[in-house]
Scaffold this active site. Structure first.
Site, PDB file in Angstrom:
ATOM      1  N   PRO A 143      -0.579   2.874   7.230  1.00 33.79           N
ATOM      2  CA  PRO A 143      -0.366   3.596   8.492  1.00 33.79           C
ATOM      3  C   PRO A 143       1.067   3.483   8.991  1.00 33.79           C
ATOM      4  O   PRO A 143       1.588   4.397   9.625  1.00 33.79           O
ATOM      5  CB  PRO A 143      -1.355   2.923   9.455  1.00 33.79           C
ATOM      6  CG  PRO A 143      -1.650   1.588   8.836  1.00 33.79           C
ATOM      7  CD  PRO A 143      -1.557   1.780   7.364  1.00 33.79           C
ATOM      8  N   ASN A 144       1.714   2.355   8.719  1.00 33.73           N
ATOM      9  CA  ASN A 144       3.113   2.150   9.081  1.00 33.73           C
ATOM     10  C   ASN A 144       3.860   1.725   7.818  1.00 33.73           C
ATOM     11  O   ASN A 144       3.531   0.703   7.221  1.00 33.73           O
ATOM     12  CB  ASN A 144       3.246   1.072  10.159  1.00 33.73           C
ATOM     13  CG  ASN A 144       2.383   1.374  11.367  1.00 33.73           C
ATOM     14  OD1 ASN A 144       2.533   2.407  12.004  1.00 33.73           O
ATOM     15  ND2 ASN A 144       1.453   0.476  11.675  1.00 33.73           N
ATOM     16  N   VAL A 145       4.842   2.515   7.425  1.00 31.51           N
ATOM     17  CA  VAL A 145       5.508   2.317   6.132  1.00 31.51           C
ATOM     18  C   VAL A 145       6.882   1.685   6.341  1.00 31.51           C
ATOM     19  O   VAL A 145       7.618   2.059   7.255  1.00 31.51           O
ATOM     20  CB  VAL A 145       5.659   3.660   5.388  1.00 31.51           C
ATOM     21  CG1 VAL A 145       6.319   3.454   4.030  1.00 31.51           C
ATOM     22  CG2 VAL A 145       4.290   4.324   5.218  1.00 31.51           C
ATOM     23  N   VAL A 146       7.233   0.719   5.480  1.00 34.01           N
ATOM     24  CA  VAL A 146       8.544   0.080   5.535  1.00 34.01           C
ATOM     25  C   VAL A 146       9.377   0.550   4.342  1.00 34.01           C
ATOM     26  O   VAL A 146       8.920   0.512   3.195  1.00 34.01           O
ATOM     27  CB  VAL A 146       8.433  -1.457   5.521  1.00 34.01           C
ATOM     28  CG1 VAL A 146       9.829  -2.088   5.575  1.00 34.01           C
ATOM     29  CG2 VAL A 146       7.590  -1.944   6.695  1.00 34.01           C
TER      30      VAL A 146
ATOM     31  N   LYS B 298       0.308   5.081   1.642  1.00 38.83           N
ATOM     32  CA  LYS B 298      -1.022   5.107   2.241  1.00 38.83           C
ATOM     33  C   LYS B 298      -1.114   4.233   3.488  1.00 38.83           C
ATOM     34  O   LYS B 298      -2.064   4.343   4.249  1.00 38.83           O
ATOM     35  CB  LYS B 298      -2.061   4.652   1.216  1.00 38.83           C
ATOM     36  CG  LYS B 298      -2.175   5.578   0.009  1.00 38.83           C
ATOM     37  CD  LYS B 298      -3.215   5.080  -0.977  1.00 38.83           C
ATOM     38  CE  LYS B 298      -3.311   6.007  -2.182  1.00 38.83           C
ATOM     39  NZ  LYS B 298      -4.304   5.519  -3.182  1.00 38.83           N
TER      40      LYS B 298
ATOM     41  N   HIS C  34       0.800  -1.227   0.000  1.00 40.10           N
ATOM     42  CA  HIS C  34       0.000   0.000   0.000  1.00 40.10           C
ATOM     43  C   HIS C  34       0.834   1.279   0.000  1.00 40.10           C
ATOM     44  O   HIS C  34       0.275   2.374   0.075  1.00 40.10           O
ATOM     45  CB  HIS C  34      -0.972   0.039   1.185  1.00 40.10           C
ATOM     46  CG  HIS C  34      -1.886  -1.152   1.251  1.00 40.10           C
ATOM     47  ND1 HIS C  34      -2.597  -1.600   0.164  1.00 40.10           N
ATOM     48  CD2 HIS C  34      -2.195  -1.991   2.280  1.00 40.10           C
ATOM     49  CE1 HIS C  34      -3.310  -2.666   0.516  1.00 40.10           C
ATOM     50  NE2 HIS C  34      -3.081  -2.932   1.786  1.00 40.10           N
ATOM     51  N   GLY C  35       2.170   1.176  -0.070  1.00 40.44           N
ATOM     52  CA  GLY C  35       3.011   2.365  -0.216  1.00 40.44           C
ATOM     53  C   GLY C  35       2.812   3.388   0.883  1.00 40.44           C
ATOM     54  O   GLY C  35       2.700   3.055   2.065  1.00 40.44           O
TER      55      GLY C  35
ATOM     56  N   ASP D 263      -0.590 -11.111  13.412  1.00 42.34           N
ATOM     57  CA  ASP D 263      -1.002 -11.028  12.004  1.00 42.34           C
ATOM     58  C   ASP D 263      -0.051 -11.780  11.080  1.00 42.34           C
ATOM     59  O   ASP D 263       0.466 -11.227  10.106  1.00 42.34           O
ATOM     60  CB  ASP D 263      -1.113  -9.557  11.589  1.00 42.34           C
ATOM     61  CG  ASP D 263      -2.042  -9.360  10.397  1.00 42.34           C
ATOM     62  OD1 ASP D 263      -2.776 -10.298  10.081  1.00 42.34           O
ATOM     63  OD2 ASP D 263      -2.019  -8.274   9.795  1.00 42.34           O
TER      64      ASP D 263
ATOM     65  N   LYS E  43      11.002   0.203   9.485  1.00 45.59           N
ATOM     66  CA  LYS E  43       9.551   0.347   9.662  1.00 45.59           C
ATOM     67  C   LYS E  43       9.287   1.620  10.455  1.00 45.59           C
ATOM     68  O   LYS E  43       9.713   1.752  11.600  1.00 45.59           O
ATOM     69  CB  LYS E  43       8.964  -0.861  10.393  1.00 45.59           C
ATOM     70  CG  LYS E  43       7.454  -0.774  10.573  1.00 45.59           C
ATOM     71  CD  LYS E  43       6.888  -2.063  11.145  1.00 45.59           C
ATOM     72  CE  LYS E  43       5.375  -2.005  11.255  1.00 45.59           C
ATOM     73  NZ  LYS E  43       4.799  -3.287  11.738  1.00 45.59           N
TER      74      LYS E  43
END
Length: 487
Positions: free
Chosen positions: A70-73, A68, A65-66, A181, A87
């Site tokens: 909530p937490n970006v890696v 967008k 999801h790039g 998850d 992260k």
């Protein structure tokens, strides 16, 4: 089908509570892989991570999801050329920095070659970041659901199932049985295409956040009732992972169990697997998935019994993972381009000729300049310095070129990766490798996917006597160049 459907259909969902006590595992012989070559967990500054990711550039985002999400890696590279995954949490995710640090430190003590291990964290101000080993060969989701060249082979799917079970057994043995998850995006592939479990799932996405971010159809039933994740919940998620491997699709567990009960196995098994496995092997994997997906948590197996069940199913044990996956090995020698060869030989004259011919073609889309309204005499002067630098560079007057390019850079009216690359080579010509390395790294900050920046870093690192780091940078440059040529 690869398995005889009539025999598979004779199987129905069977619970095996006794199976959770099976004892033999393959982990004892794998103790050699406890990550002894990894650095100890450390705290990083936000500035270090900003530099490593080229200012958290969108080009370096590797998570689903790039921007967008909530937490970006992000992928990144430290000064010592170690590749990392960073992260970056939502700013409100972990308000208590002490709690975040304690959790990260606990996970950071784990070291195993079945995992993408946690190397450190950052908690400056409102920033909360985790730093892990970078796995360059995508996720299980990519290779199962969105494959391009070939579907994943049965032997490789079994290897994934075993490696993840071993990772979960290791974590459980170290007191970290909870994994949040677990899904196909948490399974990563390293340089040699061996599957590893991401360490990020050992921490929640926030202090009070949900443990499951996927569709509720894939969530353990007890989590829906209580909102709590337990070790048995992890086993349920492992069962959904087995369904992914069996079907090649992200199929809801309830639907899969209905197909199994109705003996409609042909609808469940990936058609790409035809002819690759026996009826007995297919039956055993379906049985194992069904046990993991039992409604009652106490009826599910534990990680040790998963490992015990998966070991006898393994196929093609002598075949390296990269061959099964159809991915070039990290140890294989990819032919270098003329520029790569010149950098390998530290042939500065050849590098100069190539950069001169290339001119500023690679600045398209990377260089930035002021708007038309901002054109001033100062900017014109700055551009004149660049032109003078280019003339000096062409005539191999490298000291003069350094002066001119420096005045252009200090003018601040335009940012050009090519100028930094040219000045980097000029520094190398003048036996100033540290300055050359700094410029090559700055070029990569401006243009993260530019192969020339990595190549010049390799030359500078070699001049500094850092041969291992130079080799890593040369490899990165070659990979970036190959990827660029495929576009």
């Amino acid at each position: 089908m690869g398995c005889e459907v009539s025999k598979l259909c004779a199987f129905c969902c069977v619970s095996d509570p006794e199976g959770s006590n099976h004892g033999v595992t393959g982990l004892d012989e794998d103790r050699r892989g406890e990550g002894n070559d990894l650095p100890q967990f450390r705290e990083f500054s936000i500035e270090t991570l900003r530099n490593a990711t080229s200012g958290f550039a969108t080009e370096n985002i590797v998570s689903e999801h790039g921007e967008k999400a909530p937490n970006v890696v992000y992928k990144g590279k430290l000064d010592n050329q170690r590749r990392i995954a960073v992260k970056r949490f939502n700013r409100k995710a972990w308000p208590d920095s002490r709690q975040f640090l304690e959790e990260a430190k606990a996970v950071g003590q784990l070291r195993n070659y079945r995992m993408a291990n946690l190397l450190g964290c950052c908690y400056e101000g409102e920033e909360r970041l985790l730093v892990a080993e970078f796995m360059p060969n995508e996720t299980l989701a990519k290779h199962l659901f969105h494959w391009e060249s070939q579907p994943m082979k049965w032997a490789m799917r079994l290897r994934v199932a075993l490696h993840i079970a071993q990772a979960l057994e290791y974590c459980t043995g170290k007191g970290r049985a909870l994994y949040h998850d677990l899904n196909a995006y948490r399974v990563l592939f390293d340089d040699d295409s061996n599957p590893r479990l991401s360490c990020f799932g050992l921490m929640k996405n926030s202090r009070d956040g949900k443990s499951y971010s996927t569709n509720l159809a894939f969530t353990p039933p007890e989590y829906l009732r209580t909102g709590r994740v337990t070790p048995e919940s992890v086993m349920y998620s492992y069962g959904t992972l087995l369904l992914d491997l069996l079907s090649g699709k992200h199929i809801p567990p309830s639907h899969a169990l209905d197909l199994i009960r109705d003996r409609n196995i042909q609808m469940l098994i990936d058609s790409c697997l035809e002819g690759q496995f026996s009826s007995d092997d297919g039956t055993e994997l379906i049985r194992l998935a069904s046990r993991c997906l039992q409604y009652e948590p106490r009826e599910r197996p534990n990680p040790k019994s998963l490992v015990t069940a998966m070991i006898p199913l393994q196929k093609d044990l002598e075949t390296p993972s990269h061959q099964l996956m159809g991915i070039p090995s990290s140890a294989s020698t990819t032919p270098l381009s003329p520029l790569g060869e010149a950098c390998l030989r530290t042939d500065l004259t050849a590098i100069h000729e190539i950069l001169e011919k290339l001119s500023y073609k690679d600045d398209e889309g990377a260089a930035t300049e002021l708007s038309f309204q901002m054109w001033t005499n100062q900017m014109q002067d700055s551009l004149n310095f660049k032109k003078k630098g280019d003339v000096a560079f062409r005539h191999k007057e490298f000291a003069n070129a350094i002066d001119c390019y420096s005045q252009f850079i200090e003018g601040g009216t335009m940012v050009s990766p090519t100028v930094y690359a040219r000045r980097s080579l000029c520094y190398l010509m003048n036996e100033m490798p540290q300055e050359a390395l700094n410029d090559a790294m700055q070029a990569q900050v401006i243009s993260p996917a530019w192969h020339i920046a990595s190549y010049l870093q390799a030359v500078a690192l070699s001049a500094l006597g850092q041969e291992n780091e130079a080799h890593a940078a040369l490899k990165d440059g070659s990979m970036l160049e190959s990827k660029r040529n495929r576009l």
